[in-house]
Design a protein around this motif. Structure first.
Motif, PDB file in Angstrom:
ATOM      1  N   VAL A 151      -3.375 -28.896   6.150  1.00 15.21           N
ATOM      2  CA  VAL A 151      -3.574 -29.696   7.248  1.00 15.21           C
ATOM      3  C   VAL A 151      -2.267 -29.549   8.271  1.00 15.21           C
ATOM      4  O   VAL A 151      -2.710 -29.613   9.498  1.00 15.21           O
ATOM      5  CB  VAL A 151      -3.705 -31.111   6.724  1.00 15.21           C
ATOM      6  CG1 VAL A 151      -3.680 -32.225   7.777  1.00 15.21           C
ATOM      7  CG2 VAL A 151      -5.033 -31.193   5.951  1.00 15.21           C
ATOM      8  N   ILE A 152      -1.346 -29.382   7.871  1.00 11.17           N
ATOM      9  CA  ILE A 152      -0.043 -29.238   8.503  1.00 11.17           C
ATOM     10  C   ILE A 152      -0.005 -27.836   9.061  1.00 11.17           C
ATOM     11  O   ILE A 152       0.345 -27.493  10.275  1.00 11.17           O
ATOM     12  CB  ILE A 152       1.125 -29.550   7.882  1.00 11.17           C
ATOM     13  CG1 ILE A 152       1.105 -31.188   7.451  1.00 11.17           C
ATOM     14  CG2 ILE A 152       2.301 -29.246   8.579  1.00 11.17           C
ATOM     15  CD1 ILE A 152       1.021 -31.977   9.025  1.00 11.17           C
ATOM     16  N   PRO A 210      -2.891 -25.853  11.875  1.00 11.00           N
ATOM     17  CA  PRO A 210      -2.305 -26.126  13.351  1.00 11.00           C
ATOM     18  C   PRO A 210      -1.224 -25.565  13.797  1.00 11.00           C
ATOM     19  O   PRO A 210      -0.903 -24.821  14.782  1.00 11.00           O
ATOM     20  CB  PRO A 210      -2.405 -27.606  13.722  1.00 11.00           C
ATOM     21  CG  PRO A 210      -3.002 -28.161  12.206  1.00 11.00           C
ATOM     22  CD  PRO A 210      -2.886 -27.199  11.366  1.00 11.00           C
ATOM     23  N   CYS A 211      -0.091 -25.661  12.793  1.00 12.02           N
ATOM     24  CA  CYS A 211       1.012 -25.150  13.347  1.00 12.02           C
ATOM     25  C   CYS A 211       1.030 -23.769  13.605  1.00 12.02           C
ATOM     26  O   CYS A 211       1.577 -23.055  14.384  1.00 12.02           O
ATOM     27  CB  CYS A 211       2.268 -24.983  12.118  1.00 12.02           C
ATOM     28  SG  CYS A 211       3.174 -26.425  12.250  1.00 12.02           S
ATOM     29  N   PHE A 221      -1.319 -22.706  16.442  1.00 14.32           N
ATOM     30  CA  PHE A 221      -0.852 -22.783  17.809  1.00 14.32           C
ATOM     31  C   PHE A 221       0.691 -22.117  17.823  1.00 14.32           C
ATOM     32  O   PHE A 221       1.187 -22.524  18.840  1.00 14.32           O
ATOM     33  CB  PHE A 221      -0.816 -24.258  18.266  1.00 14.32           C
ATOM     34  CG  PHE A 221      -2.145 -25.040  18.171  1.00 14.32           C
ATOM     35  CD1 PHE A 221      -2.975 -24.405  18.940  1.00 14.32           C
ATOM     36  CD2 PHE A 221      -2.377 -25.949  17.507  1.00 14.32           C
ATOM     37  CE1 PHE A 221      -4.240 -25.150  19.163  1.00 14.32           C
ATOM     38  CE2 PHE A 221      -3.703 -26.830  17.516  1.00 14.32           C
ATOM     39  CZ  PHE A 221      -4.653 -25.970  18.195  1.00 14.32           C
ATOM     40  N   ILE A 279       3.450 -22.614  16.231  1.00 12.17           N
ATOM     41  CA  ILE A 279       4.668 -23.506  16.296  1.00 12.17           C
ATOM     42  C   ILE A 279       5.535 -22.672  15.308  1.00 12.17           C
ATOM     43  O   ILE A 279       5.517 -22.555  14.007  1.00 12.17           O
ATOM     44  CB  ILE A 279       4.403 -24.897  15.760  1.00 12.17           C
ATOM     45  CG1 ILE A 279       3.419 -25.374  17.006  1.00 12.17           C
ATOM     46  CG2 ILE A 279       5.619 -25.639  15.576  1.00 12.17           C
ATOM     47  CD1 ILE A 279       2.901 -26.811  16.671  1.00 12.17           C
ATOM     48  N   TYR A 292      10.853 -25.471  16.553  1.00 10.91           N
ATOM     49  CA  TYR A 292       9.709 -26.463  16.598  1.00 10.91           C
ATOM     50  C   TYR A 292       8.998 -26.692  15.125  1.00 10.91           C
ATOM     51  O   TYR A 292       8.693 -27.866  14.444  1.00 10.91           O
ATOM     52  CB  TYR A 292       8.912 -26.235  17.652  1.00 10.91           C
ATOM     53  CG  TYR A 292       9.226 -26.073  18.811  1.00 10.91           C
ATOM     54  CD1 TYR A 292       9.191 -27.268  19.615  1.00 10.91           C
ATOM     55  CD2 TYR A 292      10.030 -24.999  19.388  1.00 10.91           C
ATOM     56  CE1 TYR A 292       9.804 -27.253  20.779  1.00 10.91           C
ATOM     57  CE2 TYR A 292      10.511 -24.801  20.601  1.00 10.91           C
ATOM     58  CZ  TYR A 292      10.369 -26.122  21.141  1.00 10.91           C
ATOM     59  OH  TYR A 292      10.888 -26.296  22.636  1.00 10.91           O
ATOM     60  N   ALA A 299      10.546 -26.075  12.188  1.00 10.02           N
ATOM     61  CA  ALA A 299      11.350 -26.885  11.462  1.00 10.02           C
ATOM     62  C   ALA A 299      11.150 -28.454  11.580  1.00 10.02           C
ATOM     63  O   ALA A 299      11.231 -29.122  10.644  1.00 10.02           O
ATOM     64  CB  ALA A 299      12.727 -26.337  11.595  1.00 10.02           C
ATOM     65  N   VAL A 347       8.511 -30.019  12.924  1.00  4.52           N
ATOM     66  CA  VAL A 347       7.284 -30.621  12.346  1.00  4.52           C
ATOM     67  C   VAL A 347       7.449 -30.961  10.936  1.00  4.52           C
ATOM     68  O   VAL A 347       7.156 -32.120  10.442  1.00  4.52           O
ATOM     69  CB  VAL A 347       6.343 -29.730  12.599  1.00  4.52           C
ATOM     70  CG1 VAL A 347       4.882 -30.093  12.133  1.00  4.52           C
ATOM     71  CG2 VAL A 347       6.044 -29.720  14.209  1.00  4.52           C
ATOM     72  N   LEU A 374       7.176 -34.226   8.587  1.00  6.48           N
ATOM     73  CA  LEU A 374       6.352 -34.458   7.376  1.00  6.48           C
ATOM     74  C   LEU A 374       7.075 -34.901   6.167  1.00  6.48           C
ATOM     75  O   LEU A 374       6.512 -35.935   5.602  1.00  6.48           O
ATOM     76  CB  LEU A 374       5.808 -33.078   7.013  1.00  6.48           C
ATOM     77  CG  LEU A 374       4.583 -32.967   5.915  1.00  6.48           C
ATOM     78  CD1 LEU A 374       3.484 -33.891   6.141  1.00  6.48           C
ATOM     79  CD2 LEU A 374       4.383 -31.669   5.429  1.00  6.48           C
TER      80      LEU A 374
END
Lengths: 234, 285, 339
Positions: free
Chosen positions: C101-102, C105-106, C109, C111, C115, C117, C119, C123
């Motif tokens: 789930v994390i 998108p990371c 997109f 990331i 960035y 690190a 995000v 979490l």
């Protein structure tokens, strides 16, 4: 005013300039012409001390540049309009001009010189609060020249002022150079647009693969066979 | 329908937002200019809090003097951090720069434990409570809010109205040509580090009035500060300012409806989601 | 030639393994056995982090997976009597789901770097704060005790009163971790991820599905980390939010790997050895009363490591050894040529 004696420089193992000597006298406009990759930009960057010289010496009004740290070069009266203008895109026009007047001596005369630059380029006054990155190429060139003038230089170094601009704008840029000359500035200009630049300067040097190949008055160079064949396509 | 306690929570959120904004701004400045995240930023704040506590409680130094000394000390710590730790790794992969300040985080946390023990320390001040209608606000919070806003305004004026401030903004846009302007980039980095540290010092003073200081205090508001910076858009001061208030509302109002941890959980989850929706930050152009 | 060369090559690891297997039999005290088990568990967790960290995906939130592994397993056991044999797979599935789930998108997109690190750091905090907030079920920041079985040992409950037995369990898991590291090291996934960490566009243009490759390695790393967390809970029989989740433990994982060496198979384990021995030595040397000295020295060492020895102790040792070997070979060649 400026003397370059036997200067060599390079990046890493690559030698971009070897044993280059030239001179700019007070009140003169001098051009360094030559093809892409000849070392023209390197020459100006060495004079501004953005990159070090590996040999030779550069003297500005009696001061050896080797003894001066890079950020003090501007205080000797050398202002550099870099290749591609290099404005601070997210600062306003006036803030860019303020950066040009960063050194203490220039700060004291900021108002006066700002008026001078605005009088020279009225377009900049109209755009004073606009972000520099949002202006057209020609306007950015004005701003870049204006920023250099803000330090109150005796010698103006201009690196390819016409590069990347539309033909109509190129005409305007050389018109700007003419006006700078008329104001009495000493100018050392580096250009690929040989035909145009030789019409606004007094003397010129031809730089090829890192060395000076030819030197003379603008008229002499315009008439020389080598220049006519290789650079003017005649 | 008209819940006075909810309004109290919202207003408390605004008051908290001021301090968070100040915190985030110092970090944002350093990030925007030097392009390095000080993971140990909250630990610099901790140094300031301990300095105030030490001077005020142990030596009886008047509070304003202690605060002034602490701000100067943390500004100096910012400079030391840059010279000793950041400068040697400036040319290396960005992640090393992130991690090296993480090492400093461990160091400072442990050094604080070594020097002061794990006890919670406070200044022992009795700050008055301000009553408005039926709502109660701590005077310390109001004072912190006002000071934080003043600090933010002062920084903004400095950055937009002075030569040095303009150079600080310019260097992040084009470092290489700075010498052509007569600017020594190294000096600008040092000044920026000192200002970043000074902002942490001011934040330390405001937090010391409200909270106890202990070695792990950095961990409780360090992460939230990073989130605010990123969400506001790194290097974007105005964005960071607004993001601080958004986060403060999550924490304050979230804490009003449930435990305070849920407020933080929502804030962090919001951050993660926003990173996917607007990776450049909330307010990027 | 190949068979003859393979045996001596495999001899040192096999001998090492035999020596390790004999550890509980040589009459080590409980204290030393405890150190060994701790090193194995953390060595495994650090290895789990390093299989994604070595590709430039620096997670500052692995405490999230560690916490899920520890708490889900313990809560299922305490509340429903669900044995870890079932609880651990559930915890692993949850950790993998969270990684997906994390991660999706990371990576979708793009990331990366700072960035990514930050995000992951968020979490880790989400999981820690959730554990604290669910204090009615988790005991909040006071932590929770895993309910022990009568007699202290039960294979069903995965509890071993005898440390020797737990040692073998930890050893098996740790070896499994090294084996996975090696699998990844020799897989196509490695080349895809190395290409992606150099230049994502270039990697994508030669047909590497960057998102998929990154997601796969992240989910694998999450599952292993959660297993490590569960193992830790089963061993300590006590967990609290600070020791298994949040920014503190997440950074500790990162730093131990860096100290040990990120790009070497044994690096993470060396990191576990270094950090534990440092803490224990200082604790013994200066006593219990002086809190923070080990952390102070450790923090200082980390900073020095990253500045002067970014490849870690084992990376440094390896480079040194290779340098000596090659240097020695060169000298030998030179000697031969002179003759």
């Amino acid at each position: 005013m400026l003397e370059v004696r036997g200067v060599s420089a390079g990046y890493g193992g690559f030698r971009a300039l070897s044993d280059v000597s030239l001179e700019v006298r007070a009140g003169e406009a001098v051009a360094v012409i030559g093809p892409n990759g000849a070392g023209k930009t390197t020459l100006l960057r060495v004079i501004s001390k953005l990159i070090p010289a590996s040999a030779g010496e550069i003297v500005m009004t009696g001061v050896k540049l080797a003894d001066v740290p890079p950020e003090k070069v501007v205080e000797l009266g050398i202002a550099h309009v870099p290749e591609n203008r290099r404005l601070f895109p997210r600062l306003t026009v006036e803030e860019n001009l303020r950066m040009g007047a960063f050194v203490p001596a220039a700060r004291a005369r900021f108002r006066e010189r700002l008026e001078f630059v605005y009088a020279l380029f009225p377009r900049l006054r109209e755009r004073r609060d606009q972000l520099a990155g949002t202006m057209s190429g020609g306007e950015q060139q004005m701003c870049a020249i204006g920023r250099a003038l803000m330090s109150g230089p005796r010698l103006l170094l201009m690196d390819e002022p016409s590069a990347g601009l539309a033909p109509v704008i190129v005409q305007q840029v050389f018109e700007l150079v003419r006006r700078i000359r008329a104001e009495g500035y000493t100018v050392l200009i580096v250009e690929q647009n040989v035909q145009q630049v030789l019409r606004v300067v007094d003397r010129a040097y031809l730089l090829e693969v890192g060395g000076i190949r030819l030197a003379g008055s603008a008229a002499e160079l315009l008439a020389s066979d080598a220049i006519r064949r290789s650079y003017l396509g005649l | 329908m008209f819940d006075i306690f909810l309004i109290e929570a919202v207003i408390n959120g605004v008051l908290l937002g001021g301090v968070l904004a100040l915190l985030a701004l110092g970090l944002n400045l350093v990030f925007g200019v030097i392009d390095v995240v000080w993971i140990c930023y909250a630990e610099l704040v901790m140094i300031g809090m301990y300095a105030i506590w030490w001077l005020f409680v142990h030596y009886g130094v008047p509070l304003p003097v202690a605060i002034g000394a602490a701000v100067a000390l943390v500004a100096l710590a910012g400079v030391a951090l840059h010279v000793l730790v950041i400068q040697p790794v400036l040319g290396t992969p960005p992640i090393n720069q992130l991690l090296v300040t993480g090492g400093v985080l461990f160091f400072l946390q442990a050094a604080a434990t070594l020097a002061f023990g794990i006890e919670f320390r406070n200044l022992g001040l009795r700050m008055p409570i301000v009553e408005v209608g039926e709502m109660f606000f701590s005077f310390a919070r109001i004072l912190a809010f006002a000071t934080a806003l003043a600090g933010v305004a002062a920084l903004w004026l400095f950055l937009t109205r002075t030569y040095l401030g303009t150079a600080i903004r310019a260097i992040s846009q084009d470092r290489e040509i700075m010498p052509l302007m007569g600017v020594n980039p190294r000096r600008i980095y040092l000044v920026t580090s000192a200002i970043g540290g000074g902002m942490a010092g001011i934040a330390a003073a405001l937090l010391a009035l409200q909270y106890d200081v202990h070695p792990a205090i950095g961990l409780s508001f360090g992460p939230i500060t990073f989130m605010i910076c990123v969400l506001g858009g790194l290097g974007n001061m105005a964005g960071g300012f607004v993001a601080a208030f958004v986060f403060a509302q999550f924490i304050s109002v979230g804490g009003f409806y449930a435990q305070v941890e849920w407020g933080y959980v929502i804030a962090f989850a919001f951050f993660i989601v926003m990173m996917f929706v607007r990776p450049q930050g909330l307010f990027s152009r | 030639m190949s068979a003859g060369a393979a045996l001596p090559r495999r001899l040192p690891p096999l001998a090492g393994l035999a020596a390790l297997a004999a550890v509980p039999l040589v009459g080590l005290g409980n204290y030393h056995l405890h150190l060994a088990i701790t090193i194995l568990i953390w060595g495994f967790v650090y290895t789990a982090w390093s299989i994604m960290g070595r590709f430039g995906m620096v997670s500052l939130g692995h405490g999230a997976f560690l916490g899920i592994g520890a708490y889900v397993t313990a809560m299922l056991w305490n509340a429903f009597g669900l044995a870890p044999w079932i609880g651990i797979p559930i915890a692993l599935a949850l950790a993998v789901l969270m990684a997906f789930v994390i991660g999706y998108p990371c990576f979708r997109f793009r990331i990366v770097g700072h960035y990514f690190a930050l995000v992951t750091l968020a979490l880790g905090e989400v999981v820690r704060l959730t554990i604290v907030a669910l204090r009615d079920h988790t005991g909040g920041s006071l932590g929770m005790t895993v309910e022990g079985v009568a007699g202290g040992t039960s294979l069903l409950a995965l509890q071993f009163g005898d440390r020797g037995a737990f040692f073998y369990l930890a050893l098996a898991v740790w070896l499994g971790g090294l084996w996975v590291w090696r699998l990844v090291d020799r897989s196509m996934l490695r080349y895809a991820l190395e290409a992606a960490s150099e230049d994502e566009d270039a990697a994508a243009s030669i047909g590497v599905d960057v998102t998929r490759a990154k997601l796969a390695i992240t989910m694998l790393s999450a599952a292993m980390t959660a297993l490590g967390g569960a193992l830790y809970a089963q061993y300590q029989l006590y967990i609290n939010p600070e020791t298994v989740s949040g920014i503190g433990i997440s950074l500790q994982i990162v730093f131990a790997v860096i100290a040990g060496g990120l790009y070497v198979q044994a690096g993470p384990t060396v990191g576990a050895v270094i950090t534990l021995l440092l803490a224990e030595t200082l604790r013994v040397a200066v006593g219990h009363d002086v809190h923070g000295l080990d952390g102070t020295i450790y923090g200082l060492l980390l900073v020095l490591f990253i500045i002067y020895m970014p490849q870690g102790v084992s990376g440094f040792a390896l480079a040194l050894w290779r340098g000596l070997r090659d240097g020695g070979a060169r000298r030998a060649d030179a000697g031969a040529a002179a003759r």
